[in-house]
Design a protein around this motif. Sequence first.
Motif, short mmCIF file in Angstrom:
data_model
loop_
_atom_site.label_atom_id
_atom_site.label_comp_id
_atom_site.label_asym_id
_atom_site.label_seq_id
_atom_site.Cartn_x
_atom_site.Cartn_y
_atom_site.Cartn_z
N VAL A 1 60.31 40.45 -55.67
CA VAL A 1 61.03 39.84 -56.78
C VAL A 1 62.12 40.82 -57.25
O VAL A 1 61.83 41.99 -57.50
CB VAL A 1 60.07 39.53 -57.95
N LYS A 2 63.36 40.35 -57.31
CA LYS A 2 64.48 41.19 -57.74
C LYS A 2 64.60 41.13 -59.26
O LYS A 2 64.49 40.05 -59.84
CB LYS A 2 65.79 40.73 -57.08
N ILE A 3 64.83 42.27 -59.87
CA ILE A 3 64.81 42.30 -61.33
C ILE A 3 66.14 42.63 -61.98
O ILE A 3 66.34 42.35 -63.16
CB ILE A 3 63.75 43.32 -61.85
N ASP A 4 67.06 43.26 -61.23
CA ASP A 4 68.30 43.70 -61.89
C ASP A 4 69.38 44.03 -60.86
O ASP A 4 69.24 43.69 -59.68
CB ASP A 4 68.03 44.90 -62.81
N ASN A 5 70.44 44.69 -61.29
CA ASN A 5 71.58 45.04 -60.42
C ASN A 5 71.20 46.10 -59.39
O ASN A 5 71.94 46.33 -58.45
CB ASN A 5 72.75 45.54 -61.29
N TRP A 6 70.07 46.74 -59.57
CA TRP A 6 69.59 47.70 -58.56
C TRP A 6 68.56 47.08 -57.64
O TRP A 6 68.03 47.75 -56.75
CB TRP A 6 68.97 48.94 -59.25
#
Lengths: 146, 146
Positions: free
Chosen positions: B140-145
């Motif tokens: 799951v991707k959470i942010d710009n990183w």
Amino acid sequence: MVDILHKVGIKSSSLADASKALTTIEGLSGWWTTDTKGDAGAGGVIQFRFPPGGFDMKVEKVEPAHVLWRVVEGPEDWVGTTIDWTLKQDGEYVVVLFKHQGWREPTESMHHCSTKWGVFMLSLKALLETGKGAPSPNDVKIDNWN
Amino acid sequence: MVDILHKVGIKSSSLADASKALTTIEGLSGWWTTDTKGDAGAGGVIQFRFPPGGFDMKVEKVEPAHVLWRVVEGPEDWVGTTIDWTLKQDGEYVVVLFKHQGWREPTESMHHCSTKWGVFMLSLKALLETGKGAPSPNDVKIDNWN
């Protein structure tokens, strides 16, 4: 003293829009708990309620890029702690940095709350990106304490 | 020094089964990163790799209810930190308490890693309850990183 830290990035070019999810009762109801009442303005008190209980938060600062609450009623280990939200635009993202500070002990309760805050940060991200968060009572359950 | 804490509860009556997800390469590959290699036994080194890089962890303790790793290679802010897993049976749940200790500064990187660890703890829970986690690169991707 130990802190809970989190970060999410919201695909958005409007920091002001993201901020509304933290500074209005309607916004807060959309990602943390549907049972949110009170005054989200500076000096106001917000009542957040969940099936097992809840928290009253005094709004100590409310700016588009910085919101600070102090817990004035709730479980003993929460009272007196502060919740600090910082927002910044970073390219295509509004980055939200979260700090729940002032915990006195790294208890099992604090472990639970840390993971649960992460879940609610993702609910905040979903609300702002898709229009639909997962606030209590329809929040993601993580353990035997829910 | 600041710590990252998390907790999940896995609906299971077998602490030994849950433990395998932390003490075998196959188990670790199922919830953290599919690109996991090395020796997960006491004194071994595990290589965890992700698209942007990775971590080498020395296994300092490996018991069914307690696993301790030390980061020996990786990003500068990770090297020397420790990752501590404690498991206990609590009714219908195997409770997993997680501590990533020894961070020197509460940087934005630490905020990111805290939320990301929460996401992977839920991946661990999903693996053990459903047979399917969400390890990197399908995390799951959470942010710009990410």
